[in-house]
Design a protein around this motif. Structure first.
Motif, PDB file in Angstrom:
ATOM      1  N   PRO A  43       0.811  -1.224   0.000  1.00 16.53           N
ATOM      2  CA  PRO A  43       0.000   0.000   0.000  1.00 16.53           C
ATOM      3  C   PRO A  43       0.843   1.272   0.000  1.00 16.53           C
ATOM      4  CG  PRO A  43      -0.312  -1.195   2.069  1.00 16.53           C
ATOM      5  CD  PRO A  43       0.527  -2.061   1.172  1.00 16.53           C
ATOM      6  N   VAL A  44       2.014   1.233   0.642  1.00 12.83           N
ATOM      7  CA  VAL A  44       2.877   2.419   0.651  1.00 12.83           C
ATOM      8  C   VAL A  44       3.379   2.717  -0.764  1.00 12.83           C
ATOM      9  CG1 VAL A  44       5.083   3.331   1.467  1.00 12.83           C
ATOM     10  CG2 VAL A  44       3.548   2.180   3.067  1.00 12.83           C
ATOM     11  N   VAL A  45       3.830   1.689  -1.464  1.00 13.95           N
ATOM     12  CA  VAL A  45       4.305   1.878  -2.840  1.00 13.95           C
ATOM     13  C   VAL A  45       3.154   2.336  -3.734  1.00 13.95           C
ATOM     14  CG1 VAL A  45       5.215   0.667  -4.868  1.00 13.95           C
ATOM     15  CG2 VAL A  45       6.247   0.306  -2.634  1.00 13.95           C
ATOM     16  N   SER A  46       1.973   1.801  -3.531  1.00 15.87           N
ATOM     17  CA  SER A  46       0.801   2.223  -4.316  1.00 15.87           C
ATOM     18  C   SER A  46       0.501   3.698  -4.117  1.00 15.87           C
ATOM     19  CB  SER A  46      -0.428   1.398  -3.924  1.00 15.87           C
ATOM     20  OG  SER A  46      -0.232   0.044  -4.223  1.00 15.87           O
ATOM     21  N   LEU A  47       0.558   4.157  -2.873  1.00 10.86           N
ATOM     22  CA  LEU A  47       0.310   5.578  -2.598  1.00 10.86           C
ATOM     23  C   LEU A  47       1.413   6.462  -3.180  1.00 10.86           C
ATOM     24  CD1 LEU A  47      -1.040   5.408   1.058  1.00 10.86           C
ATOM     25  CD2 LEU A  47      -2.331   5.922  -1.022  1.00 10.86           C
ATOM     26  N   LEU A  48       2.657   6.012  -3.097  1.00 10.54           N
ATOM     27  CA  LEU A  48       3.761   6.774  -3.682  1.00 10.54           C
ATOM     28  C   LEU A  48       3.624   6.876  -5.200  1.00 10.54           C
ATOM     29  CD1 LEU A  48       6.831   5.526  -1.624  1.00 10.54           C
ATOM     30  CD2 LEU A  48       5.846   7.821  -1.617  1.00 10.54           C
ATOM     31  N   ILE A  49       3.270   5.782  -5.832  1.00 11.52           N
ATOM     32  CA  ILE A  49       3.089   5.792  -7.284  1.00 11.52           C
ATOM     33  C   ILE A  49       1.947   6.734  -7.661  1.00 11.52           C
ATOM     34  CG2 ILE A  49       2.317   4.394  -9.247  1.00 11.52           C
ATOM     35  CD1 ILE A  49       3.916   2.054  -7.994  1.00 11.52           C
ATOM     36  N   ALA A  50       0.846   6.677  -6.924  1.00 12.37           N
ATOM     37  CA  ALA A  50      -0.290   7.571  -7.197  1.00 12.37           C
ATOM     38  C   ALA A  50       0.115   9.032  -7.043  1.00 12.37           C
ATOM     39  CB  ALA A  50      -1.457   7.240  -6.279  1.00 12.37           C
ATOM     40  N   ALA A  51       0.897   9.339  -6.013  1.00 10.56           N
ATOM     41  CA  ALA A  51       1.346  10.717  -5.792  1.00 10.56           C
ATOM     42  C   ALA A  51       2.254  11.192  -6.926  1.00 10.56           C
ATOM     43  CB  ALA A  51       2.066  10.828  -4.452  1.00 10.56           C
ATOM     44  N   VAL A  52       3.158  10.338  -7.374  1.00 10.91           N
ATOM     45  CA  VAL A  52       4.064  10.713  -8.470  1.00 10.91           C
ATOM     46  C   VAL A  52       3.277  10.928  -9.761  1.00 10.91           C
ATOM     47  CG1 VAL A  52       5.918   9.845  -9.959  1.00 10.91           C
ATOM     48  CG2 VAL A  52       6.104   9.658  -7.475  1.00 10.91           C
ATOM     49  N   ILE A  53       2.302  10.085 -10.027  1.00 12.42           N
ATOM     50  CA  ILE A  53       1.478  10.240 -11.233  1.00 12.42           C
ATOM     51  C   ILE A  53       0.674  11.537 -11.165  1.00 12.42           C
ATOM     52  CG2 ILE A  53      -0.499   9.298 -12.494  1.00 12.42           C
ATOM     53  CD1 ILE A  53       0.631   6.494 -11.843  1.00 12.42           C
ATOM     54  N   LEU A  54       0.065  11.816 -10.022  1.00  9.97           N
ATOM     55  CA  LEU A  54      -0.696  13.070  -9.876  1.00  9.97           C
ATOM     56  C   LEU A  54       0.198  14.289 -10.054  1.00  9.97           C
ATOM     57  CD1 LEU A  54      -3.148  12.345  -6.939  1.00  9.97           C
ATOM     58  CD2 LEU A  54      -3.729  12.848  -9.302  1.00  9.97           C
ATOM     59  N   TRP A  55       1.373  14.263  -9.440  1.00 14.06           N
ATOM     60  CA  TRP A  55       2.305  15.390  -9.554  1.00 14.06           C
ATOM     61  C   TRP A  55       2.761  15.573 -10.998  1.00 14.06           C
ATOM     62  CZ3 TRP A  55       7.623  15.469 -10.705  1.00 14.06           C
ATOM     63  CH2 TRP A  55       8.227  16.702 -10.531  1.00 14.06           C
ATOM     64  N   GLY A  56       3.036  14.465 -11.668  1.00 14.63           N
ATOM     65  CA  GLY A  56       3.545  14.531 -13.033  1.00 14.63           C
ATOM     66  C   GLY A  56       2.513  14.941 -14.066  1.00 14.63           C
ATOM     67  N   THR A  57       1.254  14.664 -13.814  1.00 15.65           N
ATOM     68  CA  THR A  57       0.218  14.955 -14.802  1.00 15.65           C
ATOM     69  C   THR A  57      -0.595  16.201 -14.479  1.00 15.65           C
ATOM     70  OG1 THR A  57      -1.328  13.465 -13.681  1.00 15.65           O
ATOM     71  CG2 THR A  57      -0.015  12.540 -15.483  1.00 15.65           C
ATOM     72  N   TRP A  58      -0.330  16.861 -13.375  1.00 14.66           N
ATOM     73  CA  TRP A  58      -1.125  18.027 -12.989  1.00 14.66           C
ATOM     74  C   TRP A  58      -1.055  19.132 -14.045  1.00 14.66           C
ATOM     75  CZ3 TRP A  58      -5.100  18.851 -10.220  1.00 14.66           C
ATOM     76  CH2 TRP A  58      -5.473  20.139  -9.892  1.00 14.66           C
ATOM     77  N   GLY A  59       0.124  19.419 -14.564  1.00 20.24           N
ATOM     78  CA  GLY A  59       0.273  20.446 -15.588  1.00 20.24           C
ATOM     79  C   GLY A  59      -0.478  20.093 -16.864  1.00 20.24           C
ATOM     80  N   LEU A  60      -0.426  18.829 -17.250  1.00 21.48           N
ATOM     81  CA  LEU A  60      -1.155  18.361 -18.419  1.00 21.48           C
ATOM     82  C   LEU A  60      -2.659  18.536 -18.215  1.00 21.48           C
ATOM     83  CD1 LEU A  60      -0.779  16.825 -21.168  1.00 21.48           C
ATOM     84  CD2 LEU A  60      -1.185  14.748 -19.861  1.00 21.48           C
ATOM     85  N   PHE A  61      -3.130  18.201 -17.025  1.00 21.47           N
ATOM     86  CA  PHE A  61      -4.551  18.359 -16.704  1.00 21.47           C
ATOM     87  C   PHE A  61      -4.966  19.829 -16.771  1.00 21.47           C
ATOM     88  CE2 PHE A  61      -7.758  19.238 -13.398  1.00 21.47           C
ATOM     89  CZ  PHE A  61      -8.834  18.582 -13.971  1.00 21.47           C
ATOM     90  N   LYS A  62      -4.155  20.727 -16.190  1.00 15.41           N
ATOM     91  CA  LYS A  62      -4.484  22.152 -16.207  1.00 15.41           C
ATOM     92  C   LYS A  62      -4.529  22.692 -17.635  1.00 15.41           C
ATOM     93  CE  LYS A  62      -1.602  24.295 -13.671  1.00 15.41           C
ATOM     94  NZ  LYS A  62      -0.768  25.092 -12.774  1.00 15.41           N
ATOM     95  N   GLN A  63      -3.561  22.297 -18.450  1.00 18.71           N
ATOM     96  CA  GLN A  63      -3.527  22.786 -19.823  1.00 18.71           C
ATOM     97  C   GLN A  63      -4.721  22.274 -20.629  1.00 18.71           C
ATOM     98  OE1 GLN A  63       0.057  21.872 -21.968  1.00 18.71           O
ATOM     99  NE2 GLN A  63      -0.562  23.056 -23.757  1.00 18.71           N
ATOM    100  N   SER A  64      -5.077  21.018 -20.462  1.00 20.09           N
ATOM    101  CA  SER A  64      -6.213  20.472 -21.206  1.00 20.09           C
ATOM    102  C   SER A  64      -7.530  21.077 -20.720  1.00 20.09           C
ATOM    103  CB  SER A  64      -6.251  18.949 -21.120  1.00 20.09           C
ATOM    104  OG  SER A  64      -6.385  18.517 -19.790  1.00 20.09           O
ATOM    105  N   LEU A  65      -7.656  21.353 -19.430  1.00 20.81           N
ATOM    106  CA  LEU A  65      -8.857  22.003 -18.910  1.00 20.81           C
ATOM    107  C   LEU A  65      -8.956  23.434 -19.426  1.00 20.81           C
ATOM    108  CD1 LEU A  65     -11.220  21.335 -17.011  1.00 20.81           C
ATOM    109  CD2 LEU A  65      -9.898  22.347 -15.163  1.00 20.81           C
ATOM    110  N   HIS A  66      -7.822  24.143 -19.476  1.00 20.49           N
ATOM    111  CA  HIS A  66      -7.782  25.504 -20.020  1.00 20.49           C
ATOM    112  C   HIS A  66      -8.220  25.501 -21.488  1.00 20.49           C
ATOM    113  CE1 HIS A  66      -6.398  29.659 -20.135  1.00 20.49           C
ATOM    114  NE2 HIS A  66      -5.765  29.382 -21.259  1.00 20.49           N
ATOM    115  N   MET A  67      -7.757  24.507 -22.253  1.00 20.95           N
ATOM    116  CA  MET A  67      -8.138  24.392 -23.655  1.00 20.95           C
ATOM    117  C   MET A  67      -9.619  24.034 -23.780  1.00 20.95           C
ATOM    118  SD  MET A  67      -6.519  22.005 -26.644  1.00 20.95           S
ATOM    119  CE  MET A  67      -4.881  22.616 -26.355  1.00 20.95           C
ATOM    120  N   LEU A  68     -10.107  23.176 -22.891  1.00 22.04           N
ATOM    121  CA  LEU A  68     -11.510  22.771 -22.921  1.00 22.04           C
ATOM    122  C   LEU A  68     -12.441  23.966 -22.759  1.00 22.04           C
ATOM    123  CD1 LEU A  68     -13.644  20.437 -22.810  1.00 22.04           C
ATOM    124  CD2 LEU A  68     -13.353  20.507 -20.335  1.00 22.04           C
ATOM    125  N   PHE A  69     -12.061  24.913 -21.912  1.00 18.16           N
ATOM    126  CA  PHE A  69     -12.895  26.085 -21.666  1.00 18.16           C
ATOM    127  C   PHE A  69     -12.517  27.267 -22.561  1.00 18.16           C
ATOM    128  CE2 PHE A  69     -13.513  23.870 -17.538  1.00 18.16           C
ATOM    129  CZ  PHE A  69     -14.884  23.695 -17.679  1.00 18.16           C
TER     130      PHE A  69
END
Length: 116
Positions: A43-69
């Motif tokens: 579970p610790v590794v799962s949470l770490l992986i989830a945190a790294v994925i969220l951190w790494g994709t946050w900018g992509l999410f913001k840019q795509s949301l900005h484009m969506l609107f």
């Protein structure tokens, strides 16, 4: 030529990197759990992986949301577009200037103007 500034290409790259990270995390956590008996590691590794994925994709999410609107692309300065248009002959006022992304590599502009 591929450009990592393209939203879709960057998203694909991040997806493949996340898949590799998850695979490596599962293998390491599984091996350590079997070898050392650390059942808490999964579970610790799962949470770490989830945190790294969220951190790494946050900018992509913001840019795509900005484009969506239909937000103004970061590469465009609306004032730098407005001033030259205002200086055109016979244009007394530029209003309703709208700039938005048509995709990851195309930008559209419409405006209303009042002529003498």
């Amino acid at each position: 030529m591929l450009s990592f500034d393209e939203l879709n290409i960057r998203g694909s790259l991040l997806h493949m990197a996340a898949d590799a990270l998850v695979s490596a995390g599962v293998v390491v956590a599984g091996a350590l759990t079997l070898w050392m008996g650390w059942i808490w590691l999964d579970p610790v590794v799962s949470l770490l992986i989830a945190a790294v994925i969220l951190w790494g994709t946050w900018g992509l999410f913001k840019q795509s949301l900005h484009m969506l609107f239909d937000g103004v692309p970061d590469s465009v300065d609306p004032d730098a577009v407005h001033k030259p248009l205002q200086g055109l002959p016979d244009v007394t006022e530029v209003h309703d200037l709208h700039v938005w992304a048509m995709g990851t590599s195309q930008i559209a502009l419409i405006m209303g103007s009042q002529n003498d």
